[in-house]
Structures are given as C-alpha cells and as structure tokens.
Scaffold this motif. Structure first.
Motif, mmCIF file in Angstrom:
data_model
loop_
_atom_site.group_PDB
_atom_site.id
_atom_site.type_symbol
_atom_site.label_atom_id
_atom_site.label_comp_id
_atom_site.label_asym_id
_atom_site.label_seq_id
_atom_site.Cartn_x
_atom_site.Cartn_y
_atom_site.Cartn_z
ATOM 1 N N LEU A 146 -12.357 0.713 0.034
ATOM 2 C CA LEU A 146 -11.410 1.351 0.944
ATOM 3 C C LEU A 146 -11.818 2.799 1.166
ATOM 4 C CD1 LEU A 146 -8.044 1.843 -1.014
ATOM 5 C CD2 LEU A 146 -10.166 1.236 -2.096
ATOM 6 N N ASN A 147 -11.221 3.423 2.182
ATOM 7 C CA ASN A 147 -11.674 4.766 2.527
ATOM 8 C C ASN A 147 -11.096 5.809 1.576
ATOM 9 O OD1 ASN A 147 -9.043 5.223 3.454
ATOM 10 N ND2 ASN A 147 -9.706 6.149 5.367
ATOM 11 N N ALA A 148 -11.609 7.036 1.686
ATOM 12 C CA ALA A 148 -11.282 8.080 0.712
ATOM 13 C C ALA A 148 -9.790 8.376 0.645
ATOM 14 C CB ALA A 148 -12.062 9.352 1.042
ATOM 15 N N ASP A 149 -9.131 8.446 1.799
ATOM 16 C CA ASP A 149 -7.706 8.764 1.800
ATOM 17 C C ASP A 149 -6.894 7.702 1.067
ATOM 18 O OD1 ASP A 149 -8.111 11.098 3.225
ATOM 19 O OD2 ASP A 149 -7.752 10.157 5.171
ATOM 20 N N LEU A 150 -7.204 6.432 1.334
ATOM 21 C CA LEU A 150 -6.453 5.346 0.704
ATOM 22 C C LEU A 150 -6.795 5.180 -0.765
ATOM 23 C CD1 LEU A 150 -6.502 2.610 3.495
ATOM 24 C CD2 LEU A 150 -4.623 4.135 2.855
ATOM 25 N N MET A 151 -7.964 5.629 -1.177
ATOM 26 C CA MET A 151 -8.306 5.573 -2.593
ATOM 27 C C MET A 151 -7.245 6.269 -3.433
ATOM 28 S SD MET A 151 -12.367 6.463 -2.689
ATOM 29 C CE MET A 151 -13.584 5.480 -1.821
ATOM 30 N N VAL A 152 -6.801 7.416 -2.939
ATOM 31 C CA VAL A 152 -5.908 8.263 -3.734
ATOM 32 C C VAL A 152 -4.468 8.272 -3.232
ATOM 33 C CG1 VAL A 152 -7.786 9.738 -4.502
ATOM 34 C CG2 VAL A 152 -6.552 10.328 -2.411
ATOM 35 N N ARG A 153 -4.242 7.735 -2.023
ATOM 36 C CA ARG A 153 -2.882 7.676 -1.468
ATOM 37 C C ARG A 153 -2.667 6.337 -0.764
ATOM 38 N NH1 ARG A 153 -0.470 12.429 -2.163
ATOM 39 N NH2 ARG A 153 -1.771 14.284 -2.353
ATOM 40 N N PRO A 154 -2.561 5.263 -1.561
ATOM 41 C CA PRO A 154 -2.389 3.944 -0.952
ATOM 42 C C PRO A 154 -1.098 3.811 -0.163
ATOM 43 C CG PRO A 154 -2.046 3.847 -3.332
ATOM 44 C CD PRO A 154 -2.617 5.194 -3.027
ATOM 45 N N ASP A 155 -0.126 4.704 -0.396
ATOM 46 C CA ASP A 155 1.137 4.628 0.329
ATOM 47 C C ASP A 155 1.011 5.093 1.781
ATOM 48 O OD1 ASP A 155 0.772 7.319 -0.194
ATOM 49 O OD2 ASP A 155 2.745 7.636 -1.084
ATOM 50 N N LEU A 156 -0.194 5.469 2.215
ATOM 51 C CA LEU A 156 -0.414 5.743 3.634
ATOM 52 C C LEU A 156 -0.302 4.462 4.458
ATOM 53 C CD1 LEU A 156 -3.424 8.231 3.449
ATOM 54 C CD2 LEU A 156 -1.048 8.777 4.005
ATOM 55 N N LEU A 157 -0.438 3.310 3.817
ATOM 56 C CA LEU A 157 -0.236 2.026 4.477
ATOM 57 C C LEU A 157 1.211 1.577 4.278
ATOM 58 C CD1 LEU A 157 -3.550 0.193 3.504
ATOM 59 C CD2 LEU A 157 -2.952 1.190 5.719
ATOM 60 N N PRO A 158 1.747 0.777 5.183
ATOM 61 C CA PRO A 158 3.157 0.408 5.117
ATOM 62 C C PRO A 158 3.510 -0.574 4.017
ATOM 63 C CG PRO A 158 2.104 -0.685 6.961
ATOM 64 C CD PRO A 158 1.117 0.296 6.425
ATOM 65 N N GLU A 159 2.518 -1.188 3.377
ATOM 66 C CA GLU A 159 2.793 -2.082 2.263
ATOM 67 C C GLU A 159 1.658 -2.022 1.262
ATOM 68 O OE1 GLU A 159 2.095 -6.467 3.144
ATOM 69 O OE2 GLU A 159 2.473 -5.703 5.164
ATOM 70 N N GLY A 160 1.920 -2.531 0.062
ATOM 71 C CA GLY A 160 0.918 -2.466 -0.992
ATOM 72 C C GLY A 160 -0.296 -3.341 -0.708
ATOM 73 N N THR A 161 -1.434 -2.904 -1.199
ATOM 74 C CA THR A 161 -2.671 -3.659 -1.037
ATOM 75 C C THR A 161 -3.345 -3.817 -2.404
ATOM 76 O OG1 THR A 161 -3.871 -1.624 -0.481
ATOM 77 C CG2 THR A 161 -2.978 -2.930 1.352
ATOM 78 N N THR A 162 -4.573 -4.302 -2.411
ATOM 79 C CA THR A 162 -5.246 -4.670 -3.659
ATOM 80 C C THR A 162 -6.502 -3.850 -3.887
ATOM 81 O OG1 THR A 162 -4.449 -6.939 -3.346
ATOM 82 C CG2 THR A 162 -6.214 -6.617 -4.955
ATOM 83 N N VAL A 163 -6.725 -3.449 -5.129
ATOM 84 C CA VAL A 163 -7.992 -2.854 -5.539
ATOM 85 C C VAL A 163 -8.529 -3.637 -6.739
ATOM 86 C CG1 VAL A 163 -7.583 -0.531 -4.649
ATOM 87 C CG2 VAL A 163 -6.778 -1.135 -6.932
ATOM 88 N N PHE A 164 -9.787 -3.429 -7.036
ATOM 89 C CA PHE A 164 -10.473 -4.240 -8.039
ATOM 90 C C PHE A 164 -11.152 -3.354 -9.080
ATOM 91 C CE2 PHE A 164 -10.661 -6.052 -3.770
ATOM 92 C CZ PHE A 164 -9.996 -7.266 -3.959
ATOM 93 N N VAL A 165 -11.335 -3.901 -10.279
ATOM 94 C CA VAL A 165 -12.151 -3.240 -11.300
ATOM 95 C C VAL A 165 -13.165 -4.245 -11.834
ATOM 96 C CG1 VAL A 165 -10.443 -1.521 -11.978
ATOM 97 C CG2 VAL A 165 -10.457 -3.733 -13.120
ATOM 98 N N SER A 166 -14.375 -3.746 -12.090
ATOM 99 C CA SER A 166 -15.445 -4.546 -12.680
ATOM 100 C C SER A 166 -16.106 -3.729 -13.770
ATOM 101 C CB SER A 166 -16.507 -4.905 -11.630
ATOM 102 O OG SER A 166 -15.965 -5.633 -10.548
#
Length: 225
Positions: A146-166
């Motif tokens: 995801l882009n830099a802004d959403l990395m640190v502020r996922p609430d810029l989108l109207p609903e929750g989304t998913t991130v991953f760890v490996s």
C-alpha cells in the motif's frame, strides 16, 4: 522505543513522522546528513527537500545509516529496493544483529521504463535476499502492498483493510504487528516465514495497474473470510 528509519524519501518520511507522533524516539538514516540537509530543490518525483520536512518534525534526528542503526531497537528499511542491500551494508551487520528489521521495500526494476518489473520474483524475494545477507537480523516484510500515506494512516479509507507480515521470527513479527496496530491497522495476517514475502512483493505489478485504472494510489486490499 528507539527506531531507525533508513531512507529520506516519501515512505521514510511518512513512517518517521508517524512514529514521532506516536511518541517513539526516531532517527532517520542517510548516507551523508550534511548533503541531505543542504539540498534545497525538490527531487525528480517532486518531493520537497528533506530540510523542509525536517523543520516540521524537530523531534526526528538525522544521522548516517550506521549511527542510526547502532542506536535503534527496531530498524525500518524504507529505501528503494534496488539500493536496500547496499544501504544495509552501510548500516553495518553488527549494528543490525539481533534487531528487528521491518522491510517495506519492493524489488522494482525501472530499467525498461514503466511499468516496472521485479528484479527478483517467483522463487525468491527481496525480503529473503536481505535475510540471507544479514542472518543475525530478524527481517519482517510488511506494509509493501500500500502507499505511504495508508501505511501509517489506514483510516484515510472509509473502511478497514488488510496488511500482511512475513518472517522467520515470531517475536519479531509480534513487534512489527504492535507497530502496525499503533498505526491503526486492525486486520494483520501472518503469512508465515520469510519466503511468503514472495507473494506480497508479486502483488506490486497488480497494485501499479490498479493505481492507473483507479486514478489514485489511495486504495488497499481487504481479505474477507
């Protein structure tokens, strides 16, 4: 927590600024601090000079890669993927030993123009390259989809989304997941060991085409189950 963010570009600034806001002690790593602060012009991507950003974030220190890594508990690789190995070598294997390395970089190859391809894929990944090169470091791949802004502020989108760890180290993934939660992420999926970084890195060709199709980089994936 003392955190080093390696890289002064858009991603590094987004991560460092948010970590400062959350109360962490942040040092941004660069090759030459004096040269970095002396630049007065925007880069070729139109990103303002670092000193302009730094004036708005007086609590963030700037240091050489090695000094930033040596003082940190967690290190964030926010560099261009093609430069990541070199930058981590400058940071120093001993300075990275035993530490969590949050690897955000992607192996993008722009040598043939746009759209870029990946310089490692299918049977390997940049995350694995870094883990092999620095076996004493606990590499965790995350936030690269995801882009830099959403990395640190996922609430810029109207609903929750998913991130991953490996990553190979469960405790390191737990540390990264805690930081992701501080940023505001609520759905964090552990994909498994560091080889699973192949999957998230190979999302990038799709991500780039979605950005063109949607006309914006402000989007993310949501896994519904």
């Amino acid at each position: 927590m003392q955190i080093a963010v390696l890289g002064t570009g858009m991603v590094g600034r987004a991560i460092a600024g948010r970590l400062e806001e959350l109360g962490h002690e942040v040092t941004v790593g660069t090759r030459d601090p004096q040269a970095t602060t002396a630049r007065a012009e925007a880069d070729q991507m139109g990103t303002p000079p670092y000193i302009t950003w730094a004036d708005a974030h007086p609590g963030v220190r700037l240091a050489r890669f090695s000094d930033a890594a040596a003082a940190a508990e967690v290190v964030v690789n926010a560099t261009n993927g093609s430069a990541s190995l070199e930058v981590l070598e400058l940071a120093g294997a001993d300075n990275l030993a035993g530490k969590v390395l949050l690897d955000i970089a992607n192996p993008l190859d722009f040598s043939s123009g746009m759209p870029p391809t990946l310089f490692v894929k299918d049977n390997d990944s940049l995350g694995e390259l870094l883990q092999r090169a620095f076996p004493r470091t606990r590499v965790v791949k995350s936030l690269n989809t995801l882009n830099a802004d959403l990395m640190v502020r996922p609430d810029l989108l109207p609903e929750g989304t998913t991130v991953f760890v490996s990553g190979d180290d469960a405790d390191a993934k737990a540390t990264v997941t805690t930081l992701l939660m501080e940023f505001g992420h609520r759905d964090v999926i552990d994909l498994g060991d560091i080889t699973s970084a192949r999957g998230t890195e190979m999302v990038l060709p799709l991500w780039l085409r979605l950005m063109v199709a949607l006309g914006t980089p402000t989007f993310n994936f949501k896994i519904i189950r």
